[in-house]
Design a protein around this motif. Structure first.
Motif, short mmCIF file in Angstrom:
data_model
loop_
_atom_site.label_atom_id
_atom_site.label_comp_id
_atom_site.label_asym_id
_atom_site.label_seq_id
_atom_site.Cartn_x
_atom_site.Cartn_y
_atom_site.Cartn_z
N ARG A 64 0.83 -1.21 0.00
CA ARG A 64 0.00 0.00 0.00
C ARG A 64 0.86 1.26 0.00
O ARG A 64 0.53 2.25 -0.65
N ALA A 65 1.98 1.23 0.72
CA ALA A 65 2.88 2.37 0.75
C ALA A 65 3.37 2.71 -0.65
O ALA A 65 3.43 3.89 -1.03
N GLU A 70 3.13 5.94 -5.88
CA GLU A 70 2.95 5.91 -7.32
C GLU A 70 1.73 6.71 -7.77
O GLU A 70 1.73 7.31 -8.85
N ARG A 71 0.69 6.74 -6.96
CA ARG A 71 -0.53 7.48 -7.31
C ARG A 71 -0.44 8.96 -6.99
O ARG A 71 -1.37 9.71 -7.25
N GLY A 76 6.60 10.52 -2.56
CA GLY A 76 7.53 9.49 -3.00
C GLY A 76 7.66 8.40 -1.96
O GLY A 76 6.85 8.26 -1.04
N GLU A 77 8.70 7.59 -2.12
CA GLU A 77 8.95 6.44 -1.25
C GLU A 77 10.25 6.67 -0.49
O GLU A 77 11.27 7.03 -1.09
N ASN A 199 8.22 11.10 -6.42
CA ASN A 199 7.13 11.16 -7.38
C ASN A 199 7.57 12.03 -8.57
O ASN A 199 8.30 13.01 -8.38
N PRO A 200 7.16 11.72 -9.80
CA PRO A 200 7.61 12.48 -10.98
C PRO A 200 7.35 13.98 -10.93
O PRO A 200 8.02 14.74 -11.61
N ARG A 201 6.39 14.41 -10.12
CA ARG A 201 6.13 15.85 -10.06
C ARG A 201 7.29 16.62 -9.42
O ARG A 201 7.35 17.85 -9.51
#
Length: 241
Positions: A64-65, A70-71, A76-77, A199-201
């Motif tokens: 879930r993390a 990803e969403r 990010g991670e 995250n890509p942003r």
């Protein structure tokens, strides 16, 4: 009075974006007391601090993390293996590794293991949602657990033959919980480089963070943080597996 009010409004509007961007939230595994988490977080708190950014973590089960990151539900991670970048994920890999994780098979009886393929005769436990382990254990009978301690207790109770885990995380749980009769098997199954993902942003932020981490690595700061965390966890007496 009206002019003062207008000036104040302009100042508030100008300052709002910088405050919004000065704090980032990252997904993380739920076992936040374990060395793996603490090493990653301390390194990244320091690195982002150099850029004037504070960070927080949002704990969730491993699968879930990753979905949250990803969403775009967070930024990010905190840390995952480099294998994540080789899979379907669009998250941005920060190339400088934070540290190395040692994937080890734990067992409550002597077993002769050498490599992932030698696990095929056994029922193998691992923490659910750890993508690198799921990838390596394809073709093996698997029994996922909800957390490291749950996995070790399944092993102690004979519900699995081995449990695959990060060496220091596994040893930390064994010592804290008092579970007896379980030992790490040698040699190590694999060494994984642990990386931070954005995250890509935050694409524009990635090279600036990369530069800070690269400098910290060159100065020996990453290793110093790792050793400090291991000392605090009472694991500095362990030799590398």
């Amino acid at each position: 009075m009206r002019a003062y009010g207008n000036c104040l409004l302009v100042l508030l509007l100008l300052s709002a974006p910088s405050h919004a961007e000065a704090r980032l939230v990252f997904s993380a595994f739920p076992d936040q007391g374990l060395p793996l988490f603490q090493i990653c977080k301390r390194i990244l708190v320091e690195a982002y601090g150099e850029l004037g950014i504070s960070i927080e973590t949002r704990a969730a089960p491993a699968a879930r993390a990753l979905q949250y990151a990803e969403r775009g539900l967070n930024d990010g991670e905190l840390c995952r293996t480099s294998l994540l970048a080789e899979q379907r994920s669009d998250l941005l890999l920060i190339r400088t590794p934070l540290f190395e994780s040692y994937a080890v098979a734990f067992a409550n009886r002597p077993l002769q293991l050498r490599g992932w393929s030698s696990l095929k005769p056994y029922l193998v436990g691992f923490e659910r949602g750890k993508a690198a382990l799921e990838l390596r254990l394809k073709g093996v009978r698997m029994s996922p657990s909800n957390g490291v301690e749950n996995g070790m207790r399944k092993l102690a109770g004979g519900r699995v033959d081995v449990h695959v885990e990060d060496y220091y995380s596994g040893m930390c749980i064994l010592r804290q919980s008092g579970i007896r009769g379980i030992q790490p098997l040698h040699p190590v199954l694999e060494r994984f480089s642990m990386h931070h993902y954005l995250n890509p942003r935050h694409r524009d932020l990635a090279p600036r963070l990369e530069e800070v981490l690269r400098h910290m690595a060159q100065q020996g700061r990453l290793q110093a943080i790792e050793q400090q965390v291991l000392r605090e966890a009472g694991l500095d007496d362990l030799s590398l597996p």
